[in-house]
Design an enzyme around this catalytic site. Structure first.
Site, mmCIF file in Angstrom:
data_model
loop_
_atom_site.group_PDB
_atom_site.id
_atom_site.type_symbol
_atom_site.label_atom_id
_atom_site.label_comp_id
_atom_site.label_asym_id
_atom_site.label_seq_id
_atom_site.Cartn_x
_atom_site.Cartn_y
_atom_site.Cartn_z
ATOM 1 N N GLY A 1 10.735 160.928 120.046
ATOM 2 C CA GLY A 1 11.327 161.405 118.803
ATOM 3 C C GLY A 1 11.212 162.909 118.638
ATOM 4 O O GLY A 1 10.113 163.461 118.649
ATOM 5 N N PHE B 1 10.616 166.145 112.957
ATOM 6 C CA PHE B 1 9.599 167.128 112.596
ATOM 7 C C PHE B 1 8.256 166.821 113.255
ATOM 8 O O PHE B 1 7.610 167.715 113.804
ATOM 9 C CB PHE B 1 9.452 167.202 111.078
ATOM 10 N N VAL C 1 14.251 154.917 123.718
ATOM 11 C CA VAL C 1 13.104 154.084 124.080
ATOM 12 C C VAL C 1 13.262 152.731 123.394
ATOM 13 O O VAL C 1 13.416 152.661 122.179
ATOM 14 C CB VAL C 1 11.771 154.738 123.664
ATOM 15 N N GLU D 1 20.611 163.725 94.951
ATOM 16 C CA GLU D 1 21.396 164.808 95.552
ATOM 17 C C GLU D 1 22.845 164.375 95.773
ATOM 18 O O GLU D 1 23.788 165.117 95.480
ATOM 19 C CB GLU D 1 20.791 165.213 96.905
ATOM 20 N N ALA E 1 9.236 165.773 105.139
ATOM 21 C CA ALA E 1 9.183 166.668 106.286
ATOM 22 C C ALA E 1 7.839 167.401 106.409
ATOM 23 O O ALA E 1 7.277 167.461 107.507
ATOM 24 C CB ALA E 1 10.345 167.661 106.225
#
Lengths: 443, 443
Positions: free
Chosen positions: A11, A14, A79, A171, A316
């Site tokens: 991955g 972040f 994966v 948002e 994050a």
């Protein structure tokens, strides 16, 4: 070349990327595996979905980021399983990669709470592909409404619902209301885009529930000022391609977006360790898997508590902190030094943007809302975008969008034939270069 | 409202859009029909395919362009037939639109000269979707090469061929060589991207044959300096997913791009009038269809000769001039004024870019090549981009790309699983939001 330990990182989000970069000087061979070729600045994904930014504005090629890190290589691949015994990960193409150390940081995906059949009619927003599909769906709804002669069906095309009152839902709802009221002004002849209904549906009592209640209320008021109808206190009980049921009320809506839940990547199950209810791995205080000090789990996939017992949120900053932390654990081991203190999450505050000049900020005892909070949010995101070469372009796009109310990326990819209901067909059918000839205009 | 004539314009490319805009003040009701929601600045499409620009950088929503033109509306849809008798166009969704005046400007598509089976292995470049699919194919080839252990197969993944030595083929070959030699430097561990073979294959004796021979030779030399192998003088006789045959030589190449031929949109056939060999409509000197003064054909779809007998080329300036010209014809008719003089193509010169600091320019007696020609090309394109709100962003992207050798849009959309040969599967399969859960990383 002497044998150096092989670290496999699954991955390039972040957590994985921060871990990899923090280990740049370490005596390790690192292989970062991702099924996408880019790192994604996920906090701005809703801007791509709402046509404010181009996809490449918020993504950077992993190979470029790690190009000069000589102990790291990037492998594009998916994966599909982790074999703890053999210490290997297995890729979708059948190949296997052995590891001495493993970081599992492949994040989360949408969860429909046992209603996977809703996925087709209420897509979610986790990847760039999701964002482009959503952009297409939102823009096409106005096109369908424009072409539809029947008033009831026209209204259904102009009825939008966002399910889930977390940051993404807020948002999306705020931005969509702005698009309908401002961006599309003057552009249609048979509909008034400003008449579009944008509903934000939250099962709990309030939106943005991770914020203190007063801020949450202010957010609701700002949403309503932008033209969003906020529905709280009852869950969505059904969704199909013509609408949804909220509590006992059926509401027609041709466009429903899912922003209500996430679940850990299913890869976690192949680890065969204890998972929490959301499918996340219950990690040790040093982010390793119980009984497997060579396997770390980080980011949204890791379930770990803060000092006060609350879970570390799936945001994050937490993912970056976990990535950097586990790098220190690995470095200590490589140096045979004592292990660092357990992972400690530093809460750097909580921001949510709502729309044009509307946001809320919670930073320790500081609580902001409205214009000031929005500037704060903007500054924070521009700073966080450092490292992306597109920072300047993003700023410029925002400036243009702000002054003109325009949105630069308002492009519908794929065939935009006006037949209704084509969300069920591949939106990018036109992408099969060669399937059939293309023209720029109707053939 | 008194009955004003209804003009239907098929196609929002240069010809259709310029005609529509030139008629802004005319006593007409105009409906512009396009199957895409955007006007495309096609001369820079190769930049999207080679990841230098984002798709929205070179596209602008038709609704936005025409938002304030009150006598015009935009209809998103695909015209599938023209009924001259009933004076109607039929859309893909079954609806019909009646017209008093019709402009057919739906352009051209790829032509495989009777080898449509090559389309799957040698995609072309006409639309944004084509460009994104091609970008994906080019970037994935390097990924496949990196993951491939067998040296011969690795080399085949690093072997690229562009069929067709016209402007698009030359631009693609030059840019791809630059990507291989500069952009991807340092980013791979198991291949040297600079070792990639980029071949430009032209059946005729020279590339850019619409230019004078000396410029054409200079272009060839510039291409070779950039690392492109130029093969001329023999046609490609077969293409499959492992390579192609040039004359009698089979050359392994996993990535072949078709830039060799265009044919008129098949919609022309439904007009039931005389077409030329490329399927274009042989128009009258006033761009109308013989016997049908109410039907105009413009842009790449129109076959018409210059004063010296050569055909008007299928380039953007010609399309714009036709669009503006036919608007004057229509306006004269509306005023019952005498018809304007026949269409006259003003050759504004010929430019082709080859790569970094390499281009050729032919402008009357002026012939330029190299750095100076490249600056000329750059300036011309920036000027032509006026009207696109992204001009500044495009400039910025170019400046960054120029100084850094980086390309900002190097994003592979869709699942990038490392199984070979997935060009045959929908590149945007991942776009079906909801088909299955997405993660940012391998699940």
């Amino acid at each position: 070349m002497s044998r150096v330990p092989h670290l496999v990182v699954i991955g390039g989000g972040f957590a994985g990327l921060w871990a990899t970069r923090a280990l740049a000087g370490a005596p390790l061979r690192i292989t970062l595996v991702d099924r996408r070729n880019h790192h994604l600045f996920q906090p701005l994904l809703y801007q791509v979905a709402t046509a404010g930014l181009s996809a490449p504005d918020i993504a950077a090629p992993l190979r470029h980021i790690l190009g000069r890190q000589h102990n790291a290589e990037v492998r594009l691949g998916e994966v599909v399983a982790i074999d703890r015994q053999a210490r290997q990960v297995r890729l979708g193409d059948g190949s296997r990669i052995g590891y001495d150390l493993l970081v599992v940081a492949c994040g989360a995906t949408h969860a429909y709470f046992g209603h996977d059949e809703w996925a087709a009619d209420a897509p979610g927003l986790k990847t760039l592909d999701d964002a482009l599909a959503l952009r297409r769906k939102l823009l096409l709804a106005f096109e369908r409404a424009e072409a539809e002669p029947d008033p009831a069906r026209k209204a259904a095309w102009l009825s939008f619902a966002i399910v889930g009152g977390g940051p993404t839902g807020v948002e999306l709802a705020g931005t969509l209301a702005e698009i309908a009221r401002h961006t599309l002004k003057n552009e249609f002849r048979h509909i008034d885009p400003a008449a579009a209904k944008v509903r934000l549906v939250e099962a709990g009592p309030r939106v943005l529930s991770s914020f203190p209640e007063p801020l949450s209320l202010k957010a609701r008021r700002q949403l309503e000022k932008l033209g969003v109808e906020v529905l709280t206190g009852a869950a969505v009980t059904s969704i199909d391609d013509h609408g949804f049921t909220w509590g006992d009320t059926h509401i027609p809506a041709r466009t429903v977006v899912w922003a209500a839940g996430v679940a850990a990547s299913p890869l976690a199950r192949t680890l065969e360790v204890a998972l929490d209810r959301a499918g996340r791995v219950r990690v040790q205080p040093d982010l390793t898997v119980p009984g497997h000090p060579e396997i770390f789990v980080a980011g949204d996939l890791a379930a770990i508590q803060q000092d006060d017992g609350r879970p570390v949120p799936g945001v994050a900053p937490a993912a970056k902190q976990m990535g950097s932390y586990l790098a220190t654990v690995i470095q200590a081991r490589l140096r045979h030094a004592p292990a660092p203190a357990p992972f400690h999450y530093r809460d750097q505050g909580n921001l949510a943007t709502i729309g044009r000049m509307a946001a809320i900020v919670h930073l320790g005892r500081l609580q902001l809302s409205g214009v000031l909070a929005w500037w704060f949010w903007l500054a924070a995101h521009v700073v966080f975008l450092i490292g992306f070469r597109n920072r300047l372009v993003v700023l410029l796009n925002w400036a243009v969008a702000y002054w003109s109310y325009q949105r630069g990326a308002r492009i519908i990819f794929g065939d935009a034939d006006s037949g209704a209901g084509d969300e069920a067909t591949p939106p990018f059918a036109g992408m099969h270069a060669g399937d059939r000839p293309h023209t720029d205009a109707p053939p």
